[in-house]
Design an enzyme around this catalytic site. Structure first.
Site, short mmCIF file in Angstrom:
data_model
loop_
_atom_site.label_atom_id
_atom_site.label_comp_id
_atom_site.label_asym_id
_atom_site.label_seq_id
_atom_site.Cartn_x
_atom_site.Cartn_y
_atom_site.Cartn_z
N HIS A 293 65.28 35.32 70.80
CA HIS A 293 66.12 35.08 71.98
C HIS A 293 67.59 35.27 71.59
O HIS A 293 68.06 34.73 70.60
CB HIS A 293 65.88 33.67 72.51
CG HIS A 293 66.88 33.26 73.54
ND1 HIS A 293 67.22 34.08 74.60
CD2 HIS A 293 67.65 32.15 73.68
CE1 HIS A 293 68.13 33.48 75.33
NE2 HIS A 293 68.41 32.30 74.80
N ASN B 189 74.10 35.93 76.51
CA ASN B 189 72.81 35.24 76.62
C ASN B 189 72.29 35.42 78.04
O ASN B 189 72.82 34.83 78.98
CB ASN B 189 73.01 33.75 76.29
CG ASN B 189 71.72 32.95 76.41
OD1 ASN B 189 70.73 33.41 76.97
ND2 ASN B 189 71.74 31.73 75.89
N CYS C 12 65.22 29.75 78.61
CA CYS C 12 65.34 31.00 77.85
C CYS C 12 64.01 31.41 77.21
O CYS C 12 63.88 32.55 76.74
CB CYS C 12 66.40 30.87 76.78
SG CYS C 12 68.03 30.50 77.44
N1 ACO Z 1 86.80 29.37 73.23
C1 ACO Z 1 87.56 28.70 72.35
N2 ACO Z 1 87.22 27.52 71.84
C2 ACO Z 1 86.05 26.99 72.25
C3 ACO Z 1 85.21 27.63 73.17
C4 ACO Z 1 85.64 28.88 73.68
N3 ACO Z 1 84.91 29.58 74.55
N4 ACO Z 1 84.11 26.87 73.40
C5 ACO Z 1 84.27 25.76 72.63
N5 ACO Z 1 85.43 25.85 71.94
C6 ACO Z 1 86.00 24.90 71.02
C7 ACO Z 1 85.52 23.49 71.24
O1 ACO Z 1 86.28 22.84 72.23
C8 ACO Z 1 85.73 22.86 69.87
O2 ACO Z 1 87.07 22.53 69.74
P1 ACO Z 1 87.51 21.19 68.93
O3 ACO Z 1 87.04 21.40 67.53
O4 ACO Z 1 88.99 21.17 69.09
O5 ACO Z 1 86.80 20.06 69.62
C9 ACO Z 1 85.45 24.03 68.91
O6 ACO Z 1 85.59 25.23 69.69
C10 ACO Z 1 84.08 23.99 68.30
O7 ACO Z 1 83.15 23.73 69.36
P2 ACO Z 1 81.62 23.69 69.09
O8 ACO Z 1 80.88 23.32 70.33
O9 ACO Z 1 81.38 22.89 67.85
O10 ACO Z 1 81.36 25.25 68.77
P3 ACO Z 1 80.11 25.93 68.15
O11 ACO Z 1 80.48 26.64 66.94
O12 ACO Z 1 78.94 24.98 68.10
O13 ACO Z 1 79.77 27.05 69.25
C11 ACO Z 1 78.21 27.45 71.00
C12 ACO Z 1 79.45 26.66 70.56
C13 ACO Z 1 78.58 28.94 70.98
C14 ACO Z 1 77.86 27.03 72.42
C15 ACO Z 1 77.07 27.21 70.03
O14 ACO Z 1 76.93 25.84 69.79
C16 ACO Z 1 75.75 27.76 70.50
O15 ACO Z 1 75.57 28.95 70.62
N6 ACO Z 1 74.75 26.89 70.75
C17 ACO Z 1 73.44 27.30 71.18
C18 ACO Z 1 73.40 27.55 72.65
C19 ACO Z 1 72.07 28.13 73.08
O16 ACO Z 1 71.44 28.78 72.29
N7 ACO Z 1 71.61 27.90 74.30
C20 ACO Z 1 70.34 28.48 74.68
C21 ACO Z 1 69.61 27.65 75.58
S1 ACO Z 1 70.20 27.89 77.21
C22 ACO Z 1 68.87 27.98 78.31
O17 ACO Z 1 67.74 27.75 77.96
C23 ACO Z 1 69.16 28.33 79.74
#
Ligand code: ACO
Length: 337
Positions: free
Chosen positions: A258, A288, A116
């Site tokens: 980003h 994203n 990214c």
């Molecule tokens: N819908 C519903 N529930 C979900 C979903 C979904 N799409 N995805 C995850 N959950 C659930 C999980 O299973 C978890 O459930 P549990 O508590 O029962 O175990 C709960 O939601 C919380 O999951 P987390 O992973 O802790 O959720 P978080 O708030 O961290 O959000 C996310 C996840 C959106 C991926 C976030 O962590 C994020 O944006 N991270 C950064 C990603 C990023 O910026 N990537 C860029 C680099 S990519 C590249 O370079 C190509």
């Protein structure tokens, strides 16, 4: 005192026509519009149709940027840099094909793979070539086609990534011109390479006799860990880029980070001490889009008339690698098509 610098001369964005809403994803997997909006800020994204690859999106965005840079621009483009994590194939690189299809002649053409952060890395590559005198104008494109690499069984990635391309034309100019790149900061930490990965098609797997696990054909991500790194690395890198430009943070008119997650952008604004109203967001519309996210956000904000000539912009990004990068530039007098 003015010094040789890369100057932004044209900009264009393109997303494939197919819109995928959160409601549509909720019908296919265990997720909901409420979860996606609350946890990421994303309301919809665009996915390329089967058969459409990254170069197809890159060519569309490239056309628009060349047009925005003015008639005759294709004649003096000396280099094409395509930033992508989703190239058309392993060999050859995507950029030569994009250059040929844009009718740019026998130009230098290369891909940049920095996840990214790819667009900022490509911008830095272009700036260096322009300042060194290797080219008069460089076409920089960030382009991604993520849909084929999303595991339908992994709701944590399937709802996040979208397809699209954003492109910029940079020309050789001087640092006192509107549109000049004032500074760049780039960095990486390969110790965290497994946090965002798609290992299935690389030489590591192919060098063994084992068939790759089907899940290794898809992108996977430790979202929570990446989130923490994202905020910290973008804030640190922004501070370095600002110091190199000689700008204080309160002098920045627009932060274009980003577009990975609205909560990451909120946290970044808090860490930088920047009012949220100065942070550009576009993730709501496209998700994203990795290397395409910063140029698409720039094109969208410019299209809405948000930038004035000589406004001060801070671009900052992070991604798989881990990689990160920031750039400080002023806004040019350009017309978008
Ligand atoms: N819908 C519903 N529930 C979900 C979903 C979904 N799409 N995805 C995850 N959950 C659930 C999980 O299973 C978890 O459930 P549990 O508590 O029962 O175990 C709960 O939601 C919380 O999951 P987390 O992973 O802790 O959720 P978080 O708030 O961290 O959000 C996310 C996840 C959106 C991926 C976030 O962590 C994020 O944006 N991270 C950064 C990603 C990023 O910026 N990537 C860029 C680099 S990519 C590249 O370079 C190509």
């Amino acid at each position: 005192m003015s010094a040789p610098a890369a100057v932004l001369a044209g900009l264009g964005g393109y997303v494939p026509p197919r819109t995928v809403t959160n409601e549509e994803l909720s019908r296919r997997m265990d997720t909901s519009d409420a979860w996606i909006v609350q946890r990421t800020g994303i309301r919809k994204r665009h996915w390329a149709d089967p058969g459409v690859a990254t170069s197809d999106l890159a060519v569309e965005a490239g056309h628009r940027a060349l047009k925005s840079a003015g008639a005759g621009a294709p004649d003096d483009i000396g280099m094409v840099v395509v930033a992508t994590a989703t190239p058309d194939q392993q060999i050859p690189a995507t950029a030569p094909d994009v250059a040929a299809r844009l009718g740019l002649g026998p130009v230098a053409a290369l891909d940049v793979a920095a996840g990214c952060s790819g667009f900022v890395y490509a911008l830095a590559t272009a700036s260096a070539a322009l300042v060194a005198g290797y080219a008069e104008r460089v076409l920089v494109i960030g382009a991604e086609t993520f849909r084929p690499f999303l595991n339908p069984a992994d709701r944590s990635t399937a709802v996040i990534f979208g397809d699209g391309a954003g492109a910029a034309v940079l020309r050789r100019g001087t640092s006192d011109e509107a549109g000049a790149v004032q500074s760049v900061d780039l960095g990486s930490d390969g110790a965290f390479k497994d946090l965002v990965a798609l290992p299935g098609n690389g030489s590591r797997h192919r060098s063994t006799d084992r068939a790759p696990h089907p899940d290794d054909q898809y992108i996977r991500m430790d979202g929570k860990e990446v989130f923490v790194h994202a905020v910290r690395r973008m804030a640190q890198s922004s501070a370095v880029a600002l110091a190199r430009a000689g700008w204080r943070v309160d002098q920045v008119d627009h932060v274009v980070g980003h577009q990975a997650n609205l909560r990451i952008l909120d946290a970044l604004a808090r860490q930088l001490g920047v009012d949220r109203s100065r942070v550009v967001t576009h993730i709501e519309q496209v998700g994203n889009t990795s290397a395409a996210s910063i140029p698409l956000a720039l094109a969208d904000a410019a299209d809405q008339g948000r930038f004035q000539p000589r406004d001060r912009l801070l671009l900052t990004s992070f991604g798989a690698g881990l990689t990160w990068g920031s750039a400080a530039l002023t806004w040019p007098e350009i017309t978008l098509t």
